[in-house]
Design a protein around this motif. Structure first.
Motif, PDB file in Angstrom:
ATOM      1  N   ALA A 101      21.055 -52.385  16.942  1.00 22.44           N
ATOM      2  CA  ALA A 101      22.443 -52.744  17.227  1.00 22.44           C
ATOM      3  C   ALA A 101      23.132 -53.340  16.009  1.00 22.44           C
ATOM      4  O   ALA A 101      24.354 -53.255  15.881  1.00 22.44           O
ATOM      5  CB  ALA A 101      22.497 -53.732  18.392  1.00 22.44           C
ATOM      6  N   ASN A 137      26.616 -52.251  16.974  1.00 23.69           N
ATOM      7  CA  ASN A 137      26.656 -51.320  18.098  1.00 23.69           C
ATOM      8  C   ASN A 137      26.580 -52.138  19.387  1.00 23.69           C
ATOM      9  O   ASN A 137      25.499 -52.478  19.868  1.00 23.69           O
ATOM     10  CB  ASN A 137      25.491 -50.329  18.012  1.00 23.69           C
ATOM     11  CG  ASN A 137      25.578 -49.223  19.054  1.00 23.69           C
ATOM     12  OD1 ASN A 137      26.099 -49.427  20.145  1.00 23.69           O
ATOM     13  ND2 ASN A 137      25.059 -48.059  18.707  1.00 23.69           N
ATOM     14  N   SER A 168      22.259 -41.693  22.619  1.00 23.90           N
ATOM     15  CA  SER A 168      22.551 -42.804  21.706  1.00 23.90           C
ATOM     16  C   SER A 168      21.652 -42.747  20.475  1.00 23.90           C
ATOM     17  O   SER A 168      20.616 -42.081  20.462  1.00 23.90           O
ATOM     18  CB  SER A 168      22.340 -44.141  22.420  1.00 23.90           C
ATOM     19  OG  SER A 168      20.977 -44.309  22.775  1.00 23.90           O
ATOM     20  N   ASP A 169      22.068 -43.461  19.438  1.00 18.04           N
ATOM     21  CA  ASP A 169      21.241 -43.573  18.236  1.00 18.04           C
ATOM     22  C   ASP A 169      19.885 -44.186  18.570  1.00 18.04           C
ATOM     23  O   ASP A 169      18.847 -43.794  18.016  1.00 18.04           O
ATOM     24  CB  ASP A 169      21.945 -44.434  17.190  1.00 18.04           C
ATOM     25  CG  ASP A 169      23.152 -43.739  16.578  1.00 18.04           C
ATOM     26  OD1 ASP A 169      23.284 -42.514  16.752  1.00 18.04           O
ATOM     27  OD2 ASP A 169      23.966 -44.430  15.937  1.00 18.04           O
ATOM     28  N   THR A 196      30.987 -48.022  22.347  1.00 17.30           N
ATOM     29  CA  THR A 196      29.858 -47.120  22.574  1.00 17.30           C
ATOM     30  C   THR A 196      29.655 -46.113  21.439  1.00 17.30           C
ATOM     31  O   THR A 196      28.797 -45.244  21.538  1.00 17.30           O
ATOM     32  CB  THR A 196      30.046 -46.350  23.895  1.00 17.30           C
ATOM     33  OG1 THR A 196      31.234 -45.564  23.815  1.00 17.30           O
ATOM     34  CG2 THR A 196      30.163 -47.303  25.076  1.00 17.30           C
ATOM     35  N   GLN A 255      28.350 -44.229  18.318  1.00 15.92           N
ATOM     36  CA  GLN A 255      27.011 -44.135  17.731  1.00 15.92           C
ATOM     37  C   GLN A 255      27.125 -43.644  16.287  1.00 15.92           C
ATOM     38  O   GLN A 255      27.472 -42.500  16.029  1.00 15.92           O
ATOM     39  CB  GLN A 255      26.133 -43.197  18.557  1.00 15.92           C
ATOM     40  CG  GLN A 255      26.060 -43.567  20.034  1.00 15.92           C
ATOM     41  CD  GLN A 255      25.413 -44.919  20.269  1.00 15.92           C
ATOM     42  OE1 GLN A 255      24.319 -45.199  19.757  1.00 15.92           O
ATOM     43  NE2 GLN A 255      26.078 -45.768  21.038  1.00 15.92           N
ATOM     44  N   ARG A 256      26.829 -44.520  15.351  1.00 16.72           N
ATOM     45  CA  ARG A 256      27.098 -44.248  13.945  1.00 16.72           C
ATOM     46  C   ARG A 256      26.267 -43.084  13.407  1.00 16.72           C
ATOM     47  O   ARG A 256      26.752 -42.256  12.642  1.00 16.72           O
ATOM     48  CB  ARG A 256      26.849 -45.509  13.108  1.00 16.72           C
ATOM     49  CG  ARG A 256      27.751 -46.660  13.475  1.00 16.72           C
ATOM     50  CD  ARG A 256      27.488 -47.881  12.614  1.00 16.72           C
ATOM     51  NE  ARG A 256      27.825 -47.623  11.235  1.00 16.72           N
ATOM     52  CZ  ARG A 256      26.958 -47.722  10.231  1.00 16.72           C
ATOM     53  NH1 ARG A 256      25.709 -48.046  10.462  1.00 16.72           N
ATOM     54  NH2 ARG A 256      27.338 -47.476   8.990  1.00 16.72           N
TER      55      ARG A 256
END
Length: 460
Positions: free
Chosen positions: A212, A220, A321-322, A358, A360-361
């Motif tokens: 995160a 995140n 998600s990542d 939300t 996601q990088r």
């Protein structure tokens, strides 16, 4: 006869006594001494405190909340109470959670005691809770009563580190925060720290099982909320949905493990338990804390960080998600469980803002695009969603030259993210319209997780 008493009547004895004994008239609103307030807060159990004017520009966005809390409030007292460090650092999280809850109780008790003393002096004061409970009737919007962290920063009690917690210059991350609003000015307000206690060691980045915390300062929110706060509000709602949708006991057991059920019971019975909060455990900042880290960084990591990383546990993530992607490789001994996103939104404005929580990088690598969104059954509501440099921005205005434009209704927008409605199906079956690069719209959608994934796992 008192001037305001009716002819032929006797004034109420309590009012008469007040007129006789009251020394400080209501109009006497001299500024309070900061030195006196500091001594009072220490007597009530605070380990440090500072003072902030309600007019301080750094907390201007909280003015309405403060006015609702105490109409006419002029000043804020921010204070901290230390936690026991080793209790927070242990891999035995029931011990760490109890340390959090005991300290929260101490914060609330100290605030209440200080308010009692101030009231006895004729000073109006209110101490909101340090954490939960909050204004549940406002869910899912702003439930919070006050935001303690910016006030603590303005009061000189620390600066927020990479992990988004206030780091006290002496006590480090092992503190919890309280605030008291008062209806008096204070003769001397505190100044914010002129440096950041964060050591930029990145141990909080390494400690977080769901990544995160970004080493570059990004955060995140959804990853932290989904896992660490699993047994708080959002995770509880998701668990209730599991109970409601289970066909019978066997179906429920296929959805929720016995350990999860018992853990939820424990949180409901004895206050909710954090699943990690490892970022605090691993933080070496603060003059009282940093000695062992400075003397032996490798040894500090082996003693504090490595046991947390090695702990077998269930980690809760969102689909797409990542964290879902990276966890199996980073921690093969930890079990990944995909769950639902449980902060609902009943309007497109709140929903579009929520996309920033939300994002996601990792999913956005190499993407540089601007999407115009028009929610045609709400205004139409125009919005701009920009993704570049692995960051997202949402603005509620139409962009001058978007790379693509998506026009749709609010139910379809919600369905795309909640139920993973494919973009092509949104166009062909649900009336959405796209001007520009359709593939680019799909790539942008892929930067966000799927909010609802629940299906029965029961065979047959």
């Amino acid at each position: 006869m008192p001037q305001d008493a009716a002819p032929g009547t006797t004034e109420h004895p309590d009012i008469a006594r007040y007129r006789t004994e009251h020394i400080s008239p209501a109009g006497d609103m001299q500024p309070l001494s900061a030195a006196f307030l500091r001594e009072l807060m220490f007597e009530c159990g605070a380990d440090d405190c500072g003072f902030v004017s309600v007019a301080n520009p750094s907390i201007a966005d909280q003015k309405a909340w403060i006015d609702a809390l105490l109409p006419g409030a002029k000043s804020l007292v921010s204070f901290v109470i230390r936690m026991n460090r080793e209790n927070v650092r242990t891999t035995v999280r029931s011990v760490a959670n109890e340390e959090f809850h005991q300290t929260y109780d101490e914060i609330n008790a100290a605030g209440r005691k200080a308010v009692r003393k101030l009231e006895a002096m004729g000073i109006g004061a209110v101490s909101p809770t340090a954490a939960f409970p909050m204004e549940a009737q406002a869910y899912p919007s702003a439930m919070r009563i006050i935001s303690h962290k910016p006030i603590a920063e303005a009061a000189g009690l620390g600066k927020m580190g990479l992990h988004r917690n206030v780091i006290h210059p002496r006590f480090g991350s092992f503190i919890l925060l309280g605030t008291i609003a008062i209806d008096r000015e204070i003769d001397e307000f505190s100044s914010s720290l002129n440096y950041a206690p964060c050591l930029d060691c990145k141990l909080c980045v390494a400690a977080c099982p769901v990544e995160a915390i970004g080493a570059d300062g990004t955060f995140n929110f959804s990853a932290c909320y989904t896992h660490n706060y699993r047994e708080f509000m959002g995770g509880f709602i998701d668990w209730v949905h599991e109970v409601a949708e289970a066909e019978d006991a066997d179906d429920y057991d296929s959805r929720v493990t016995p350990g999860e059920s018992v853990s939820m019971w424990q949180s409901l019975s004895f206050k909710p338990g954090y699943k990690a909060a490892y970022c605090l455990s691993a933080c070496p900042a603060g003059s009282d804390v940093l000695g062992s880290f400075v003397e032996d960084r490798i040894g500090f990591r082996k003693r504090i960080l490595d046991p947390l990383l090695a702990k077998p546990e269930t980690v809760f993530v969102l689909k797409g998600s990542d964290a879902e992607e990276s966890l199996p490789a980073r921690f093969p001994h930890k079990q990944v469980k995909v769950v639902d996103w449980t902060i609902p939104s009943d309007n497109p404005f709140g929903f579009l803002f929520g996309l920033t929580l939300t994002f996601q990088r990792r999913k956005s690598r190499g993407l540089d695009a601007t999407l115009a969104i028009f929610v045609e059954d709400h205004g139409p509501l125009p919005a701009t969603l920009s993704v570049r440099n692995q960051r997202v921005a949402v603005e509620f205005k139409a962009p001058a030259a978007p790379d693509a434009t998506l026009t749709l209704t609010w139910p379809v927008l919600h369905k795309i993210f909640k139920d993973d409605l494919p973009i092509d199906d949104a166009v062909t079956a649900h009336g959405a319209r796209i001007d520009g690069d359709v593939e680019l719209v799909k790539r942008i959608r892929a930067c966000f997780p799927v909010y609802r994934v629940r299906t029965s796992k029961r065979a047959g």
